[in-house]
Design an enzyme around this catalytic site. Structure first.
Site, mmCIF file in Angstrom:
data_model
loop_
_atom_site.group_PDB
_atom_site.id
_atom_site.type_symbol
_atom_site.label_atom_id
_atom_site.label_comp_id
_atom_site.label_asym_id
_atom_site.label_seq_id
_atom_site.Cartn_x
_atom_site.Cartn_y
_atom_site.Cartn_z
ATOM 1 N N GLY A 10 2.971 -9.375 15.620
ATOM 2 C CA GLY A 10 3.464 -8.053 15.228
ATOM 3 C C GLY A 10 2.835 -6.954 16.069
ATOM 4 N N TYR A 144 6.501 -6.489 -2.071
ATOM 5 C CA TYR A 144 5.462 -6.282 -1.048
ATOM 6 C C TYR A 144 4.076 -6.359 -1.694
ATOM 7 C CZ TYR A 144 2.826 -3.533 2.461
ATOM 8 O OH TYR A 144 1.915 -3.065 3.383
ATOM 9 N N LYS A 148 1.071 -9.026 -1.192
ATOM 10 C CA LYS A 148 -0.271 -8.628 -0.726
ATOM 11 C C LYS A 148 -1.357 -9.163 -1.667
ATOM 12 C CE LYS A 148 0.594 -6.518 3.115
ATOM 13 N NZ LYS A 148 0.281 -7.239 4.366
HETATM 14 C C1 AKB Z 1 4.047 1.172 2.674
HETATM 15 O O1 AKB Z 1 4.285 2.340 2.351
HETATM 16 O O2 AKB Z 1 4.736 0.215 2.306
HETATM 17 C C2 AKB Z 1 2.827 0.897 3.515
HETATM 18 C C3 AKB Z 1 1.637 0.556 2.713
HETATM 19 C C4 AKB Z 1 0.993 1.595 1.880
HETATM 20 O O3 AKB Z 1 1.183 -0.549 2.726
HETATM 21 N N1 AKB Z 1 2.565 2.018 4.369
#
Ligand code: AKB
Length: 317
Positions: A10, A144, A148
């Site tokens: 990446g 997301y 994480k």
């Molecule tokens: C997002 O907004 O998804 C990223 C993050 C805070 O991980 N910038």
């Protein structure tokens, strides 16, 4: 470190671009292998080795690790919060499978260190919002964020079970002028500068009073390299470290920009990203990073705004 061979997955992204530059400055162009989805090296990547690599291509990654005798991997490819919400299954697949491929290939092929970023997205609506501590309730409600949090636990697992030297930071929103972010909830804090300079107005997709933790890219790169350089015994957290720079709301950022562009105006049209932002912390307690390996940010909001306007202004000339 002599014999260092660094692979970046990446490399063309917001963090990858600047990290590749800095790592090549430190270790020499030939020691840093940049990879991304683009067919050919463009711009900064032409100075050293570049390979097209899909982060999900396990065999392709293994081939590169063997070909170059890779000693460190920085795995930066991910679908960010807003994009992953539009395609949850792919978000999960990309974010999780690519990490597990990296961890397994690293463990089985003599890779000495792995860096993988986590995010404030690993926190959730029941997390204390102000000065979010290192250890607290973590109940992310975005794909997301779930990826994480799960990823952090996998990193810790590989460290404890296989002694793989995995290190990680929970990035807040990252602000940069060299490469724009893509698909995040904090991206407004970069877009606003381009619109302020070009059109003197900006319509924000978050509401005026949405405070979020942010960090300027030079500090984010410094934190990343300092963490990777720290003696192993100082890196006491192997899930991921809280990391902070400053907090502002869109309204506060607009006021800071108006100090330089007095006729700049901002309007608000919150969309689906508002709910994501509302589930995240407003400020972060990063004491542990400061104590363990000496983290300290250089930029505050005012210094960041000045530097962003200067550099983006030059870029747009
Ligand atoms: C997002 O907004 O998804 C990223 C993050 C805070 O991980 N910038």
């Amino acid at each position: 470190m002599s014999g260092t061979k660094i692979l970046i997955i990446g490399a063309g992204g917001q963090v990858g671009t600047e990290l590749t530059l800095q790592l090549r400055e430190r270790h020499g162009n030939d020691s840093v292998i940049a990879t991304d989805l683009k067919d050919k090296a463009e711009g900064i990547f032409e100075a050293g080795p570049y390979h097209k690599l899909d982060a999900l291509d396990k065999q392709g990654l293994l081939d590169l690790v063997k070909k170059y005798g890779v000693t460190q991997i920085y795995h930066l490819a991910a679908l960010l919060s807003a994009t992953a919400e539009k395609n949850p299954m792919f978000g999960w697949e990309l974010n999780m499978e690519s990490l597990l491929n990296v961890l397994n290939i690293a463990k089985d092929n003599g890779v000495k260190q792995v860096y993988w970023p986590s995010s404030i997205a690993a926190f959730g609506p029941n997390t204390p919002r102000i000065d979010t501590p290192q250890y607290c309730v973590m109940d992310p409600n975005t794909v997301y964020g779930i990826s994480k949090l799960a990823g952090e636990l996998w990193c810790d697992y590989y460290f404890k079970k296989y002694h793989l030297d995995v290190r990680s930071l929970r990035y807040p929103g990252l602000i940069s002028w060299k490469t724009e972010p893509g698909g995040g909830t904090t991206d407004y804090a970069v877009h606003i500068f381009y619109e302020a300079i070009k059109n003197k107005k900006y319509e924000c997709f978050l509401s005026a009073n949405t405070g979020l933790p942010m960090l300027y890219m030079p500090d984010a790169i410094k934190a990343t390299l300092d963490l990777m350089d720290a003696p192993a015994e100082k890196v006491k957290i192997r899930t991921s470290y809280n990391l902070a720079g400053f907090t502002f709301t869109p309204a506060e950022l607009a006021i800071e920009i108006q100090k330089h562009i007095p006729d700049f105006s901002i309007s608000y049209q919150p969309d689906f990203r508002q709910a994501i932002a509302d589930s995240w912390p407003a400020s972060i307690d990063d004491t542990q990073a400061r104590l363990d390996w000496g983290w300290k940010n250089d930029y505050n909001t005012a210094a960041m705004v000045e530097d962003m306007l200067l550099n983006i202004g030059n870029k747009l000339k």
